[in-house]
Design a protein around this motif. Structure first.
Motif, PDB file in Angstrom:
ATOM      1  N   MET A  70     -60.803 -52.271  -6.432  1.00  0.00           N
ATOM      2  CA  MET A  70     -60.961 -51.180  -5.478  1.00  0.00           C
ATOM      3  C   MET A  70     -59.620 -50.432  -5.090  1.00  0.00           C
ATOM      4  SD  MET A  70     -63.057 -51.510  -1.857  1.00  0.00           S
ATOM      5  CE  MET A  70     -64.678 -52.302  -2.423  1.00  0.00           C
ATOM      6  N   LYS A  71     -59.705 -49.063  -4.868  1.00  0.00           N
ATOM      7  CA  LYS A  71     -58.725 -48.373  -4.633  1.00  0.00           C
ATOM      8  C   LYS A  71     -59.103 -48.341  -2.909  1.00  0.00           C
ATOM      9  CE  LYS A  71     -56.500 -43.673  -4.732  1.00  0.00           C
ATOM     10  NZ  LYS A  71     -55.078 -44.611  -3.938  1.00  0.00           N
ATOM     11  N   VAL A  72     -57.933 -48.877  -2.217  1.00  0.00           N
ATOM     12  CA  VAL A  72     -58.049 -49.017  -0.550  1.00  0.00           C
ATOM     13  C   VAL A  72     -57.558 -47.712  -0.058  1.00  0.00           C
ATOM     14  CG1 VAL A  72     -57.493 -50.191   1.366  1.00  0.00           C
ATOM     15  CG2 VAL A  72     -58.394 -51.294  -0.663  1.00  0.00           C
ATOM     16  N   THR A  73     -58.479 -46.931   0.452  1.00  0.00           N
ATOM     17  CA  THR A  73     -58.149 -45.541   1.165  1.00  0.00           C
ATOM     18  C   THR A  73     -57.855 -45.566   2.597  1.00  0.00           C
ATOM     19  OG1 THR A  73     -60.170 -44.987   1.047  1.00  0.00           O
ATOM     20  CG2 THR A  73     -58.674 -44.319  -0.781  1.00  0.00           C
ATOM     21  N   LYS A  74     -58.579 -46.706   3.086  1.00  0.00           N
ATOM     22  CA  LYS A  74     -58.865 -47.043   4.643  1.00  0.00           C
ATOM     23  C   LYS A  74     -58.969 -48.359   4.773  1.00  0.00           C
ATOM     24  CE  LYS A  74     -61.554 -45.065   8.261  1.00  0.00           C
ATOM     25  NZ  LYS A  74     -62.788 -44.210   8.415  1.00  0.00           N
ATOM     26  N   ALA A  75     -58.355 -48.849   5.787  1.00  0.00           N
ATOM     27  CA  ALA A  75     -58.313 -50.235   6.314  1.00  0.00           C
ATOM     28  C   ALA A  75     -58.154 -50.428   7.828  1.00  0.00           C
ATOM     29  CB  ALA A  75     -57.505 -51.211   5.364  1.00  0.00           C
ATOM     30  N   GLU A  76     -59.004 -50.800   8.368  1.00  0.00           N
ATOM     31  CA  GLU A  76     -58.931 -50.700   9.852  1.00  0.00           C
ATOM     32  C   GLU A  76     -59.126 -52.080  10.451  1.00  0.00           C
ATOM     33  OE1 GLU A  76     -61.359 -47.648  11.476  1.00  0.00           O
ATOM     34  OE2 GLU A  76     -62.407 -48.073   9.671  1.00  0.00           O
ATOM     35  N   PHE A  77     -58.429 -52.551  11.438  1.00  0.00           N
ATOM     36  CA  PHE A  77     -58.730 -53.720  12.373  1.00  0.00           C
ATOM     37  C   PHE A  77     -59.947 -53.332  13.443  1.00  0.00           C
ATOM     38  CE2 PHE A  77     -58.480 -55.982  16.485  1.00  0.00           C
ATOM     39  CZ  PHE A  77     -58.724 -57.200  16.000  1.00  0.00           C
ATOM     40  N   ILE A  78     -61.043 -54.138  13.085  1.00  0.00           N
ATOM     41  CA  ILE A  78     -62.174 -53.756  14.016  1.00  0.00           C
ATOM     42  C   ILE A  78     -62.329 -54.541  15.119  1.00  0.00           C
ATOM     43  CG2 ILE A  78     -64.678 -53.378  14.016  1.00  0.00           C
ATOM     44  CD1 ILE A  78     -63.421 -51.279  12.273  1.00  0.00           C
ATOM     45  N   ILE A  79     -62.390 -55.855  15.234  1.00  0.00           N
ATOM     46  CA  ILE A  79     -62.615 -56.727  16.260  1.00  0.00           C
ATOM     47  C   ILE A  79     -62.256 -58.219  16.077  1.00  0.00           C
ATOM     48  CG2 ILE A  79     -64.968 -57.495  15.858  1.00  0.00           C
ATOM     49  CD1 ILE A  79     -65.535 -57.087  19.034  1.00  0.00           C
ATOM     50  N   SER A  80     -61.598 -58.784  17.069  1.00  0.00           N
ATOM     51  CA  SER A  80     -61.496 -60.110  16.962  1.00  0.00           C
ATOM     52  C   SER A  80     -62.466 -60.920  17.853  1.00  0.00           C
ATOM     53  CB  SER A  80     -60.029 -60.499  17.733  1.00  0.00           C
ATOM     54  OG  SER A  80     -59.677 -61.742  17.583  1.00  0.00           O
ATOM     55  N   ALA A  81     -63.509 -61.496  16.860  1.00  0.00           N
ATOM     56  CA  ALA A  81     -64.695 -62.012  17.779  1.00  0.00           C
ATOM     57  C   ALA A  81     -64.727 -63.321  18.004  1.00  0.00           C
ATOM     58  CB  ALA A  81     -65.873 -61.694  16.517  1.00  0.00           C
ATOM     59  N   VAL A  82     -65.142 -63.881  19.080  1.00  0.00           N
ATOM     60  CA  VAL A  82     -65.305 -65.157  19.367  1.00  0.00           C
ATOM     61  C   VAL A  82     -66.707 -65.732  19.141  1.00  0.00           C
ATOM     62  CG1 VAL A  82     -63.359 -65.237  20.855  1.00  0.00           C
ATOM     63  CG2 VAL A  82     -65.556 -64.627  21.619  1.00  0.00           C
ATOM     64  N   GLY A  83     -67.559 -64.731  19.012  1.00  0.00           N
ATOM     65  CA  GLY A  83     -69.208 -65.213  18.754  1.00  0.00           C
ATOM     66  C   GLY A  83     -69.928 -64.030  18.035  1.00  0.00           C
ATOM     67  N   PRO A  84     -71.005 -64.509  17.956  1.00  0.00           N
ATOM     68  CA  PRO A  84     -72.297 -63.660  16.969  1.00  0.00           C
ATOM     69  C   PRO A  84     -72.416 -62.410  17.811  1.00  0.00           C
ATOM     70  CG  PRO A  84     -72.864 -65.924  17.214  1.00  0.00           C
ATOM     71  CD  PRO A  84     -71.793 -65.991  18.015  1.00  0.00           C
ATOM     72  N   ASN A  85     -72.495 -62.131  19.141  1.00  0.00           N
ATOM     73  CA  ASN A  85     -72.749 -61.157  19.640  1.00  0.00           C
ATOM     74  C   ASN A  85     -71.572 -59.960  19.548  1.00  0.00           C
ATOM     75  OD1 ASN A  85     -71.078 -62.349  21.368  1.00  0.00           O
ATOM     76  ND2 ASN A  85     -72.306 -62.058  23.185  1.00  0.00           N
ATOM     77  N   GLN A  86     -70.555 -60.355  18.965  1.00  0.00           N
ATOM     78  CA  GLN A  86     -69.310 -59.392  18.603  1.00  0.00           C
ATOM     79  C   GLN A  86     -69.120 -59.086  17.345  1.00  0.00           C
ATOM     80  OE1 GLN A  86     -66.120 -61.698  20.584  1.00  0.00           O
ATOM     81  NE2 GLN A  86     -65.995 -60.034  22.127  1.00  0.00           N
ATOM     82  N   MET A 143     -54.383 -57.759  -0.737  1.00  0.00           N
ATOM     83  CA  MET A 143     -55.428 -57.017  -1.277  1.00  0.00           C
ATOM     84  C   MET A 143     -55.682 -55.479  -0.804  1.00  0.00           C
ATOM     85  SD  MET A 143     -56.807 -59.268  -3.382  1.00  0.00           S
ATOM     86  CE  MET A 143     -58.424 -58.711  -3.599  1.00  0.00           C
ATOM     87  N   ILE A 144     -55.164 -55.231   0.519  1.00  0.00           N
ATOM     88  CA  ILE A 144     -55.381 -53.986   0.915  1.00  0.00           C
ATOM     89  C   ILE A 144     -54.360 -53.169   0.911  1.00  0.00           C
ATOM     90  CG2 ILE A 144     -57.496 -54.458   2.287  1.00  0.00           C
ATOM     91  CD1 ILE A 144     -55.676 -54.548   4.902  1.00  0.00           C
ATOM     92  N   SER A 145     -53.135 -53.836   0.299  1.00  0.00           N
ATOM     93  CA  SER A 145     -51.667 -53.349   0.101  1.00  0.00           C
ATOM     94  C   SER A 145     -51.274 -52.619   1.584  1.00  0.00           C
ATOM     95  CB  SER A 145     -51.841 -52.021  -0.603  1.00  0.00           C
ATOM     96  OG  SER A 145     -52.445 -52.343  -1.873  1.00  0.00           O
ATOM     97  N   ARG A 146     -51.305 -53.578   2.584  1.00  0.00           N
ATOM     98  CA  ARG A 146     -50.977 -53.201   3.904  1.00  0.00           C
ATOM     99  C   ARG A 146     -49.944 -54.403   4.190  1.00  0.00           C
ATOM    100  NH1 ARG A 146     -53.728 -49.589   2.846  1.00  0.00           N
ATOM    101  NH2 ARG A 146     -54.807 -48.030   4.001  1.00  0.00           N
ATOM    102  N   LYS A 147     -48.643 -54.024   4.782  1.00  0.00           N
ATOM    103  CA  LYS A 147     -47.885 -54.993   5.068  1.00  0.00           C
ATOM    104  C   LYS A 147     -48.218 -55.984   6.222  1.00  0.00           C
ATOM    105  CE  LYS A 147     -43.535 -55.076   3.364  1.00  0.00           C
ATOM    106  NZ  LYS A 147     -42.967 -53.875   3.030  1.00  0.00           N
ATOM    107  N   ASN A 148     -48.915 -55.579   7.210  1.00  0.00           N
ATOM    108  CA  ASN A 148     -49.244 -56.510   8.223  1.00  0.00           C
ATOM    109  C   ASN A 148     -50.307 -56.244   9.047  1.00  0.00           C
ATOM    110  OD1 ASN A 148     -48.642 -59.106   9.197  1.00  0.00           O
ATOM    111  ND2 ASN A 148     -46.835 -58.504  10.516  1.00  0.00           N
TER     112      ASN A 148
END
Ligand code: GTP
Ligand code: MG
Length: 195
Positions: free
Chosen positions: A1-17, A43-48
């Motif tokens: 897969m060519k990764v064109t977009k990679a974003e952090f979405i959420i740090s979830a602690v449970g199912p409602n998140q 995998m997504i070719s991002r440093k950190n």
């Protein structure tokens, strides 16, 4: 897969998140400090983007990363970290177990182990557990760059034997440092999310 977009979405602690957009999810399980977050970054070719650290226990929640608006990587907290309290460990177990058993959008678990050493009792338990619940899984043996090439086959054999990996089960030697195994793992992930 060519990764064109990679974003952090959420740090979830449970199912409602957990996200509700029903995109396929690829989860990473493995010992603390084994290299799960580094694997995602490779995998997504991002440093950190996925936070890595030489201090174990860095990833404490279920961290969701959305890739190309088509799938998620779900980075689990590592298991087997001695400094975590019993209460925390039990909470971890509950959260992860519930996710693995009930999450309908889960397509594949990457069980990340260290190719340098025989898998631990925790690794074996996780492998058994995933098999028992019939959850699609691929064992990814990382840090391959730390082993001389000539000794790779021996290490691969030990990891496979210790976990009791059968012929036909997915197993990929990997290096986040070098990118070894990246293409093979992407092929597997793409076929899983298409199914
Ligand atoms: P937790 O979040 O604590 O569970 O750890 P983790 O499994 O996410 O590990 P992380 O990716 O943070 O990596 C831990 C350490 O191992 C870091 O210092 C990384 O640089 C190193 N590391 C990870 N993968 C590799 C690899 O393939 N090769 C080498 N040489 N080092 C690696
Ligand atoms: Mg991590």
């Amino acid at each position: 897969m060519k990764v064109t977009k990679a974003e952090f979405i959420i740090s979830a602690v449970g199912p409602n998140q957990y996200p509700e957009d029903a995109l396929p999810e690829i989860a990473l399980a493995g010992r603390s400090n084994v290299g799960k977050s580094s694997l995602i970054n490779r995998m997504i070719s991002r440093k950190n983007l996925a936070r890595t650290s030489s201090t174990p226990g860095k990833t404490q929640h279920m961290n969701y990363y959305r890739i190309n608006d088509t799938m998620y990587y779900v980075d689990f907290p590592g298991y087997g970290y001695a400094k975590v309290s019993k209460v925390q460990r039990a909470a971890w177990g509950k959260m992860v177990e519930k996710y693995l058993a009930e999450r309908e959008t889960l397509k594949l678990v990457l069980l990340v182990v260290d190719l340098r050493h025989p898998p631990t009792a925790d690794d074996r338990m996780m492998h058994e557990w995933l098999k028992h619940y019939d959850i699609p899984m691929c064992v990814v043996a990382t840090k391959a760059d730390k082993i001389p090439k000539t000794r790779l086959p021996r290490h691969i054999k030990i990891v496979k034997e210790t976990l009791g990996i059968l012929p036909g089960e997915s197993f990929i030697p990997f290096s986040s440092e070098l990118g070894l195994g990246r293409d093979e793992l992407w092929s597997l992930i793409e076929s899983r999310i298409a199914s």
